[in-house]
Write a protein that holds these residues in place. Structure first.
Motif, short mmCIF file in Angstrom:
data_model
loop_
_atom_site.label_atom_id
_atom_site.label_comp_id
_atom_site.label_asym_id
_atom_site.label_seq_id
_atom_site.Cartn_x
_atom_site.Cartn_y
_atom_site.Cartn_z
N ASP A 1 0.90 -1.16 0.10
CA ASP A 1 -0.09 0.09 0.13
C ASP A 1 0.97 1.25 0.15
N ILE A 2 0.16 2.33 -0.17
CA ILE A 2 1.00 3.70 -0.24
C ILE A 2 2.08 3.87 0.84
N LEU A 3 1.60 3.53 2.15
CA LEU A 3 2.57 3.66 3.32
C LEU A 3 4.01 2.73 3.03
N GLU A 4 3.49 1.44 2.70
CA GLU A 4 4.80 0.52 2.26
C GLU A 4 5.67 1.20 1.35
N ILE A 5 4.95 1.59 0.32
CA ILE A 5 5.92 2.14 -0.89
C ILE A 5 6.64 3.22 -0.52
N MET A 6 6.01 4.21 0.32
CA MET A 6 6.52 5.41 0.80
C MET A 6 7.83 5.02 1.70
N ARG A 7 7.63 3.96 2.73
CA ARG A 7 8.60 3.66 3.52
C ARG A 7 10.03 3.01 2.54
N ASN A 8 9.63 2.28 1.55
CA ASN A 8 10.69 1.54 0.84
C ASN A 8 10.86 2.19 -0.67
N ILE B 1 -2.20 11.58 4.47
CA ILE B 1 -0.67 11.13 4.19
C ILE B 1 -0.20 11.72 3.11
N MET B 2 -0.99 12.30 2.38
CA MET B 2 -0.41 12.82 1.07
C MET B 2 0.83 13.93 1.12
N ASN B 3 0.72 14.84 2.23
CA ASN B 3 2.00 15.68 2.53
C ASN B 3 3.11 15.13 2.73
N THR B 4 3.06 13.98 3.65
CA THR B 4 4.25 12.99 3.85
C THR B 4 4.72 12.19 2.90
N THR B 5 3.82 11.73 1.97
CA THR B 5 4.21 10.99 0.96
C THR B 5 4.92 11.73 0.04
N ILE B 6 4.33 13.13 -0.27
CA ILE B 6 4.99 13.99 -1.21
C ILE B 6 6.41 14.24 -0.95
N ILE C 1 -3.76 2.36 -5.51
CA ILE C 1 -3.03 3.37 -4.61
C ILE C 1 -4.28 4.33 -4.01
N ALA C 2 -5.22 4.62 -4.90
CA ALA C 2 -6.49 5.42 -4.57
C ALA C 2 -7.01 4.96 -3.37
N ASP C 3 -7.02 3.62 -3.39
CA ASP C 3 -7.78 2.83 -2.41
C ASP C 3 -7.11 2.84 -1.09
N SER C 4 -5.71 2.75 -1.27
CA SER C 4 -4.74 2.89 0.05
C SER C 4 -4.95 4.35 0.54
N ILE C 5 -5.06 5.34 -0.25
CA ILE C 5 -5.40 6.85 0.06
C ILE C 5 -6.37 6.93 0.99
#
Length: 87
Positions: free
Chosen positions: A16-23, A69-74, A58-62
């Motif tokens: 999910d987007i958090l896992e992608i962001m972390r790695n 989480i969008m600001n952190t992801t960006i 990705i949309a479902d994860s958001i």
């Protein structure tokens, strides 16, 4: 004969987007983006199956984690690109 990828699994069963962001560094190294199908496809390795992540995943994860989480992801992505591009 056309080749199609099988339908992807529900996002909760994969990345999910958090896992992608972390790695993000691992994700960028392992996945390509297919503009025709609007999905990320894992580069072929010796495995039998390829993982795919669609824009819908990705949309479902958001939606699941909230738009906060969008600001952190960006910021994570910007920092990663800055390191890669030596900014």
């Amino acid at each position: 004969a056309e080749v199609h990828l099988p339908g992807s699994s529900h996002y909760s069963e994969g990345l999910d987007i958090l896992e992608i962001m972390r790695n993000i560094h691992i994700f960028v190294a392992r996945y390509n983006y297919n503009m025709n199908t609007q999905m990320f496809v894992e580069m072929a390795t010796d495995q039998k199956h390829l993982n795919t992540i669609s824009i819908q995943h990705i949309a479902d994860s958001i939606r699941t984690h909230g738009t906060g989480i969008m600001n952190t992801t960006i910021n994570f992505t910007y920092q990663f690109l800055g390191r890669k591009l030596m900014l």
